[in-house]
Design a protein around this motif. Structure first.
Motif, PDB file in Angstrom:
ATOM      1  N   GLN A  39       0.899  -1.275  -0.059  1.00  0.00           N
ATOM      2  CA  GLN A  39       0.365   0.342  -0.103  1.00  0.00           C
ATOM      3  C   GLN A  39       0.500   0.585  -0.187  1.00  0.00           C
ATOM      4  O   GLN A  39       1.698   1.404   0.893  1.00  0.00           O
ATOM      5  CB  GLN A  39      -0.740   0.265   1.267  1.00  0.00           C
ATOM      6  CG  GLN A  39      -1.768   1.493   1.576  1.00  0.00           C
ATOM      7  CD  GLN A  39      -2.817   1.356   0.693  1.00  0.00           C
ATOM      8  OE1 GLN A  39      -3.320   0.118  -0.149  1.00  0.00           O
ATOM      9  NE2 GLN A  39      -3.151   2.174  -0.031  1.00  0.00           N
ATOM     10  N   SER A  42       2.631   3.247   3.074  1.00  0.00           N
ATOM     11  CA  SER A  42       2.380   2.431   4.529  1.00  0.00           C
ATOM     12  C   SER A  42       3.648   2.158   4.961  1.00  0.00           C
ATOM     13  O   SER A  42       4.666   1.716   4.155  1.00  0.00           O
ATOM     14  CB  SER A  42       1.419   1.065   4.057  1.00  0.00           C
ATOM     15  OG  SER A  42       1.748   0.706   3.114  1.00  0.00           O
ATOM     16  N   GLY A 210      -0.135   4.031  -6.530  1.00  0.00           N
ATOM     17  CA  GLY A 210       0.215   2.778  -6.206  1.00  0.00           C
ATOM     18  C   GLY A 210      -0.555   1.672  -7.699  1.00  0.00           C
ATOM     19  O   GLY A 210      -0.925   2.007  -8.996  1.00  0.00           O
ATOM     20  N   SER A 215      -4.954   4.059  -5.407  1.00  0.00           N
ATOM     21  CA  SER A 215      -4.114   4.417  -4.380  1.00  0.00           C
ATOM     22  C   SER A 215      -3.432   5.304  -5.040  1.00  0.00           C
ATOM     23  O   SER A 215      -2.841   5.486  -5.463  1.00  0.00           O
ATOM     24  CB  SER A 215      -3.201   2.736  -4.412  1.00  0.00           C
ATOM     25  OG  SER A 215      -2.733   2.254  -5.313  1.00  0.00           O
ATOM     26  N   ASN A 248      -3.261  10.097   2.048  1.00  0.00           N
ATOM     27  CA  ASN A 248      -3.657   8.880   1.492  1.00  0.00           C
ATOM     28  C   ASN A 248      -5.207   9.254   0.931  1.00  0.00           C
ATOM     29  O   ASN A 248      -6.746   9.377   1.598  1.00  0.00           O
ATOM     30  CB  ASN A 248      -3.824   7.942   2.642  1.00  0.00           C
ATOM     31  CG  ASN A 248      -2.245   7.452   3.065  1.00  0.00           C
ATOM     32  OD1 ASN A 248      -2.218   6.973   2.814  1.00  0.00           O
ATOM     33  ND2 ASN A 248      -2.186   8.063   4.155  1.00  0.00           N
ATOM     34  N   PHE A 250      -6.497   5.505   0.112  1.00  0.00           N
ATOM     35  CA  PHE A 250      -6.812   4.058   0.591  1.00  0.00           C
ATOM     36  C   PHE A 250      -7.246   3.281  -0.693  1.00  0.00           C
ATOM     37  O   PHE A 250      -9.142   3.644  -0.685  1.00  0.00           O
ATOM     38  CB  PHE A 250      -7.113   3.717   1.725  1.00  0.00           C
ATOM     39  CG  PHE A 250      -6.380   4.760   2.458  1.00  0.00           C
ATOM     40  CD1 PHE A 250      -5.225   4.074   3.066  1.00  0.00           C
ATOM     41  CD2 PHE A 250      -7.373   5.859   2.876  1.00  0.00           C
ATOM     42  CE1 PHE A 250      -4.906   4.892   3.473  1.00  0.00           C
ATOM     43  CE2 PHE A 250      -6.244   6.210   4.675  1.00  0.00           C
ATOM     44  CZ  PHE A 250      -5.023   5.767   4.564  1.00  0.00           C
ATOM     45  N   SER A 253      -8.801  -2.987  -1.032  1.00  0.00           N
ATOM     46  CA  SER A 253      -7.883  -4.416  -1.322  1.00  0.00           C
ATOM     47  C   SER A 253      -8.423  -5.455  -1.807  1.00  0.00           C
ATOM     48  O   SER A 253      -8.266  -6.874  -2.356  1.00  0.00           O
ATOM     49  CB  SER A 253      -6.358  -5.011  -0.527  1.00  0.00           C
ATOM     50  OG  SER A 253      -7.739  -4.874   1.363  1.00  0.00           O
TER      51      SER A 253
END
Length: 481
Positions: A39, A42, A210, A215, A248, A250, A253
């Motif tokens: 992530q 993180s 990400g 992300s 962030n 998120f 997932s």
């Protein structure tokens, strides 16, 4: 030293393009297991000599410039001077109950006696998730299902109808959810001496996109260090102030597993279907939406989970060599750490997420989480070092007192969209106070035989007054063969 301590210098950390200093040490330190979650932004999971508890967190204690932390997501890699990892009970005993999983000590860069110098570092990184879970393509999936339910079986007609809704469709769901993750880390530092004042200033910017779509992570950092000396260098002052802003986005997932299991004969989008134009199993296809795997793209784009954390921390450390008894030092450390976080978890109306999580069929959701954290520290100790050449001995003795107070409050407020109906409200307040006395003696004979004894007593406000104190002793012997 009578304990195993690994020391890593700054260049071992800064040459790796990662936002976390611990991620840069993956696979480099014996006995230390570092696992990254993937992530963006993180911090990794760090285990020193295995898992220390089945029921509580096994993360080590972080000590940055004399301040104690449970994570170092505020720290810029380019600000680190060196990093030490204490692995065993003898080395960690001086830190008491919180050090049962090891200790990581970090010293940041200070001002210098040289002329003013400007330094810059920048990295650009691209990450590609080229390794995928092996799955069937649409044609292979049809063949397997037809072989499993041949014509004439009770389920054959239903299977054929489901498989042939889109007879020419073939979707690679893993290609749909992944992307090339681009990141950059930019840092500038100014260090030197202005008059009598050694100083260092630094600014940093880090952003990561990400490999899972939606992300993203952004971090802004700033740090100031002042390190003057007074009274013929008898009094050393070290002032550190740091500030960070973390942002962030998120990603859900669950999209990774959904991409491996979702039917490859179905399209990503279907404007005639419900659920915001994403193709999803529903009543129209003969199955309930809350029982089936969800479209991986709708998992990512029907949820907007984002948050911002603003944090300020710093300390002032005074070290005084007693006049007339320069081998005796008195050290006082005063520090603070304050952070404020706000997070929004938004679910789009008419998403399958709303059917599964809030049971309010089709209504969107806005979940707002807020948290304030404060940490105050006072540490004081005396340290005496002396060589006794006549008896071939060296003595290093230290004794001190520590006080620390933690406070946090926050809450959650959930409203349903589009009418802003309040659905759930909660709040909490918590505080913790620690008091400690500690001491350690290191004795060396003929620079060959080593002896260390450590004792720390901790008291915590979490326990009753009758059962508040715990003692943590350690004894260690060493021999330079």
């Amino acid at each position: 030293m009578t304990a195993p301590i690994a020391v890593i210098k700054a260049d071992e950390i800064t040459k790796h393009a990662t936002s976390s200093p611990m991620s840069a040490l993956q696979g480099k330190v014996p006995g230390v297991q570092i696992t990254n979650s993937g992530q963006p932004g993180s911090g990794p999971s760090v285990r020193i000599r295995g898992i220390g508890s089945m029921n509580t967190d096994s993360q080590p204690l972080y000590v940055v410039d004399g301040m104690f932390f449970d994570n170092i997501d505020f720290l810029n890699n380019s600000d680190i001077q060196d990093l030490s990892i204490l692995k065993d009970a003898s080395a960690t005993a001086i830190y008491g109950s919180r050090a049962s999983n090891g200790v990581i000590i970090i010293q940041t860069k200070k001002g210098t006696q040289d002329k003013i110098k400007v330094s810059y570092s920048g990295t650009f990184t691209a990450k590609d998730p080229y390794k995928r879970i092996e799955t069937l393509d649409a044609q292979s999936f049809r063949e397997v299902m037809q072989a499993q339910y041949p014509e004439g079986t009770a389920q054959s007609a239903d299977i054929q109808r489901i498989l042939n809704v889109y007879p020419n469709q073939s979707t690679d769901w893993q290609d749909a959810i992944y992307q090339t993750g681009l990141s950059t880390d930019q840092n500038i530092g100014i260090a030197g001496k202005a008059g009598f004042m050694p100083f260092r200033l630094s600014l940093g910017y880090n952003t990561e996109k990400g490999t899972l779509k939606t992300s993203k992570y952004e971090r802004y950092t700033g740090a100031v260090n002042l390190s003057p000396k007074f009274f013929d260098n008898h009094l050393s002052v070290d002032i550190n102030v740091k500030g960070t802003i973390n942002k962030n986005r998120f990603a859900d997932s669950g999209a990774v597993g959904a991409a491996a299991f979702f039917d490859p004969t179905k399209p990503i989008y279907d404007e005639e279907n419900r659920y915001n134009g994403y193709w999803n199993w529903g009543i129209v296809q003969g199955a309930q939406a809350d029982l089936a795997t969800q479209n991986p793209l709708s998992l990512l784009y029907d949820r907007n989970n984002h948050g911002t954390t603003k944090r300020s921390l710093g300390n002032i450390q005074l070290d005084y060599k007693i006049h007339g008894l320069e081998d005796l030092h008195a050290n006082l450390n005063l520090g603070y750490d304050v952070s404020h976080s706000i997070q929004h978890n938004l679910m789009t109306p008419d998403s399958p997420l709303t059917y599964k999580e809030n049971k309010k069929t089709g209504l969107g959701q806005d979940e707002r989480l807020r948290q304030l954290k404060r940490n105050l520290l006072l540490d004081f100790y005396l340290n005496y070092k002396q060589d006794f050449e006549s008896i071939h001995s060296r003595l290093d003795a230290m004794a001190g007192y520590s006080w620390q107070r933690f406070y946090k409050d926050g809450g959650t407020r959930t409203t349903l969209m589009p009418d802003k109906e309040q659905w759930f409200v909660s709040s909490y307040t918590d505080h913790l106070q620690l008091i400690s006395f500690f001491g350690r003696v290191n004795y060396t004979y003929k620079d060959t035989y080593l002896f260390t004894v450590t004792l720390r007593g901790d008291a915590t406000s979490r326990f009753s007054k009758d059962n508040r104190w715990g003692a943590f002793p350690a004894v260690a012997l060493g021999w330079k063969i």
